[in-house]
Design a protein around this motif. Sequence first.
Motif, PDB file in Angstrom:
ATOM      1  N   LEU A 147       0.832  -1.203   0.000  1.00 23.12           N
ATOM      2  CA  LEU A 147       0.000   0.000   0.000  1.00 23.12           C
ATOM      3  C   LEU A 147       0.868   1.255   0.000  1.00 23.12           C
ATOM      4  CD1 LEU A 147      -2.713  -1.193   2.531  1.00 23.12           C
ATOM      5  CD2 LEU A 147      -3.003  -0.908   0.059  1.00 23.12           C
ATOM      6  N   ILE A 148       1.906   1.257   0.813  1.00 22.55           N
ATOM      7  CA  ILE A 148       2.822   2.399   0.874  1.00 22.55           C
ATOM      8  C   ILE A 148       3.499   2.610  -0.476  1.00 22.55           C
ATOM      9  CG2 ILE A 148       4.978   3.221   1.915  1.00 22.55           C
ATOM     10  CD1 ILE A 148       3.927   1.902   4.566  1.00 22.55           C
ATOM     11  N   SER A 149       3.841   1.511  -1.162  1.00 29.45           N
ATOM     12  CA  SER A 149       4.477   1.630  -2.475  1.00 29.45           C
ATOM     13  C   SER A 149       3.563   2.314  -3.492  1.00 29.45           C
ATOM     14  CB  SER A 149       4.919   0.251  -2.999  1.00 29.45           C
ATOM     15  OG  SER A 149       3.817  -0.471  -3.521  1.00 29.45           O
ATOM     16  N   LEU A 150       2.264   2.261  -3.253  1.00 32.14           N
ATOM     17  CA  LEU A 150       1.286   2.929  -4.130  1.00 32.14           C
ATOM     18  C   LEU A 150       1.082   4.390  -3.738  1.00 32.14           C
ATOM     19  CD1 LEU A 150      -1.462   0.148  -4.318  1.00 32.14           C
ATOM     20  CD2 LEU A 150       0.254   0.707  -6.061  1.00 32.14           C
ATOM     21  N   GLY A 151       1.754   4.831  -2.680  1.00 28.66           N
ATOM     22  CA  GLY A 151       1.587   6.202  -2.212  1.00 28.66           C
ATOM     23  C   GLY A 151       0.438   6.361  -1.235  1.00 28.66           C
ATOM     24  N   ILE A 152       0.001   5.253  -0.650  1.00 33.25           N
ATOM     25  CA  ILE A 152      -1.108   5.259   0.307  1.00 33.25           C
ATOM     26  C   ILE A 152      -0.545   5.207   1.719  1.00 33.25           C
ATOM     27  CG2 ILE A 152      -3.076   3.909   1.152  1.00 33.25           C
ATOM     28  CD1 ILE A 152      -3.416   2.898  -1.746  1.00 33.25           C
ATOM     29  N   LYS A 153      -1.110   6.010   2.595  1.00 33.67           N
ATOM     30  CA  LYS A 153      -0.738   5.960   4.013  1.00 33.67           C
ATOM     31  C   LYS A 153      -1.678   4.983   4.721  1.00 33.67           C
ATOM     32  CE  LYS A 153       1.155  10.647   4.544  1.00 33.67           C
ATOM     33  NZ  LYS A 153       1.860  10.611   3.320  1.00 33.67           N
ATOM     34  N   VAL A 154      -1.180   4.383   5.812  1.00 29.01           N
ATOM     35  CA  VAL A 154      -1.980   3.416   6.577  1.00 29.01           C
ATOM     36  C   VAL A 154      -2.045   3.887   8.022  1.00 29.01           C
ATOM     37  CG1 VAL A 154      -2.197   1.021   7.322  1.00 29.01           C
ATOM     38  CG2 VAL A 154      -1.260   1.534   5.054  1.00 29.01           C
ATOM     39  N   TYR A 155      -3.263   4.025   8.539  1.00 29.59           N
ATOM     40  CA  TYR A 155      -3.490   4.425   9.932  1.00 29.59           C
ATOM     41  C   TYR A 155      -4.175   3.265  10.634  1.00 29.59           C
ATOM     42  CZ  TYR A 155      -5.049   7.141  13.960  1.00 29.59           C
ATOM     43  OH  TYR A 155      -5.266   7.600  15.231  1.00 29.59           O
ATOM     44  N   ARG A 156      -3.623   2.856  11.775  1.00 32.18           N
ATOM     45  CA  ARG A 156      -4.155   1.707  12.513  1.00 32.18           C
ATOM     46  C   ARG A 156      -4.857   2.154  13.793  1.00 32.18           C
ATOM     47  NH1 ARG A 156      -2.943  -2.882  10.449  1.00 32.18           N
ATOM     48  NH2 ARG A 156      -1.320  -3.047   8.894  1.00 32.18           N
TER      49      ARG A 156
END
Length: 137
Positions: free
Chosen positions: A100-109
């Motif tokens: 997901l990060i490689s796609l430029g997406i941030k992840v919030y948990r």
Amino acid sequence: MNSFAIDGITIISCPKPNLPYNPELKERAKALRYAENLPEVLFWIQVTKRQFHGLDFDRQRVIGNYIVDFYIRQLSLVIEIDGASHIFNGDYDERREKYLISLGIKVYRITVVDVLKNMDFVLIGLENYIIEHYGIK
């Protein structure tokens, strides 16, 4: 580039167009939406219909070969609820997050415990994350 404000701070939208999509996961994502996972339903009640700062949340969104809990297209932000109902699978979750990060997406948990016991804390935490990562300072 569109923008909006949270607590008087301008937030810049940064949608990622044309994200990869595996159509074979469509039915699985739909089934997950109707599975009535309590933490997800409680969070969804707070954010559906643009109730959270006018943001549009997708639930059980397919991105590539993965299904994420929630996705805010406007920010290219994935929100994952982790805990008892979402058993952490180290290698899988790590691969997914890197993808997901490689796609430029941030992840919030967010933890299940926080969703179940302190929704105000969850929403304030999400606001603060958005301000920190997308706000103009």
